[in-house]
Design an enzyme around this catalytic site. Structure first.
Site, PDB file in Angstrom:
ATOM      1  CB  VAL A 114      -0.970   0.018   1.207  1.00  0.00           C
ATOM      2  CG1 VAL A 114      -2.016  -1.069   1.050  1.00  0.00           C
ATOM      3  CG2 VAL A 114      -0.239  -0.168   2.518  1.00  0.00           C
ATOM      4  CB  CYS A 115       1.110   4.233   0.429  1.00  0.00           C
ATOM      5  SG  CYS A 115       1.496   5.994   0.284  1.00  0.00           S
ATOM      6  CB  VAL A 116       5.847   4.860  -0.657  1.00  0.00           C
ATOM      7  CG1 VAL A 116       5.364   6.152  -1.283  1.00  0.00           C
ATOM      8  CG2 VAL A 116       5.843   4.963   0.853  1.00  0.00           C
ATOM      9  N   GLY A 117       4.822   1.464  -0.140  1.00  0.00           N
ATOM     10  CA  GLY A 117       5.305   0.114   0.125  1.00  0.00           C
ATOM     11  C   GLY A 117       5.704  -0.611  -1.151  1.00  0.00           C
ATOM     12  CB  THR A 134       3.830   3.597  -5.813  1.00  0.00           C
ATOM     13  OG1 THR A 134       4.180   3.928  -4.458  1.00  0.00           O
ATOM     14  CG2 THR A 134       4.484   4.600  -6.762  1.00  0.00           C
TER      15      THR A 134
END
Length: 327
Positions: A114-117, A134
């Site tokens: 999730v997100c910048v993961g 992302t």
């Protein structure tokens, strides 16, 4: 007899809080909505068991260390963190998480970021040869750092085989709902969305920015009210003349004010809003194109075709094949 679905979420210093708690809440509500039948069991894994301080300053507690994660996992979920630089946010690469992913990912039925993961998945080599998304602010970094990854900065989430990647930050809820829908069906996911009081359970093909959010903020309340009116009456008469009349302005004056406040013309704004609505219907329903066109105010399938080709470069049928929720 319910199935246990083990969900392990990585946590590390300065991790984005909502990336962790948002999906965990979705899974918890899925358990509640199904009377426990969903069987989700969420665990937090970190470098060591114990307290982890998030980017919000709120502390979480890791249930176990990365080394203690063994056995078969249903879902491995990887949140992200950023460092702030003068040029903008830069995704942080936590080397302990990356090293763990290389051994843990093969144990999981599916892996999601999730997100910048997504940057952590990419650093572990899990996105090579795949399409991923992302947070829009770090998409260029992901593409530059990992040329073997096809980065699409627009969708809310992308599924490529067993690997899912989500945009930021609240899109973690949309991705988690999509995982629930895959496991338990759309009705359960929609029930969870209602409990979360989410305006809409958005599908992966939808843009990270809705039409109102993609426009600059206005300084006039009446223009904001008009944009809400447009969103709620897409199948109505929304010509510049009709909207000017509603605003009690001459058509010329209205067009000038609208462009000044939104950066676009009334016609372009209405078309974009109608295309967004059509995309949602194509993603989430099997309604015939004639009904989609009518519901979104296009009047005919031919007009719908022209608008989608102009806005997103594809046809309604092709878009539905790519992004249909059950695909």
């Amino acid at each position: 007899m319910s199935t246990t679905r083990r969900v392990v979420i990585a946590v590390f210093p300065d991790v984005d809080l909502l990336d962790v708690t948002g999906p965990a809440e979705v899974f918890a509500l899925a358990n509640r909505e199904t009377g426990g039948r969903a069987g989700y069991r969420v665990e937090l894994a970190g470098r060591t068991p114990g307290v982890v301080t998030t980017s919000a300053g709120v502390r979480l507690v890791a249930d176990l260390s990365f080394a203690e994660v063994d056995g078969v996992l249903d879902t491995l979920l990887v949140p992200g963190a950023v460092d702030l630089h003068p040029g903008g946010p830069v995704a942080r690469i936590d080397r302990d998480v990356v090293a763990w992913l290389k051994t843990a990912a093969p144990l999981a039925r599916r892996v999601a970021s999730v997100c910048v993961g997504a940057h952590l998945l990419a650093a572990a080599g899990l996105l090579d040869g795949r399409t991923a998304t992302t947070h829009w602010s770090t998409a260029a970094q992901l593409a530059a750092d990992h040329p073997a990854v096809t980065v699409d900065p627009d969708p809310i989430f992308v599924r490529c085989g067993k690997v899912w990647t989500g945009a930021g930050i609240s899109a973690c809820m949309d991705l988690a709902l999509a995982l629930v829908a895959e496991d338990l069906g759309e009705q359960v996911a929609l029930a969870v969305a209602r409990q979360l009081v989410m305006y809409l359970k958005r599908q992966g093909g939808q843009s990270q920015f809705s039409v109102p959010l993609s426009q600059p903020p206005t300084t006039r309340r009446d223009i904001d009210d008009l944009r809400m009116f447009i969103a709620e009456h897409l199948d109505g008469e929304l010509s510049a003349a009709a909207l000017a009349e509603r605003m009690c302005l001459s058509e010329r004056h209205f067009a000038r004010v609208f462009r000044q406040e939104t950066g676009t013309t009334p016609a372009a704004y209405v078309e974009a809003a109608r295309v967004e609505a059509a995309r949602r219907l194509l993603e989430s329903t099997d309604r015939p194109l004639e009904q989609v066109a009518a519901a979104c105010g296009f009047g005919s399938v031919e007009t719908l075709h022209r608008a989608l080709r102009k806005q997103i470069g594809t046809t309604p049928a092709a878009y539905r094949r790519r992004f249909r929720a059950t695909g």
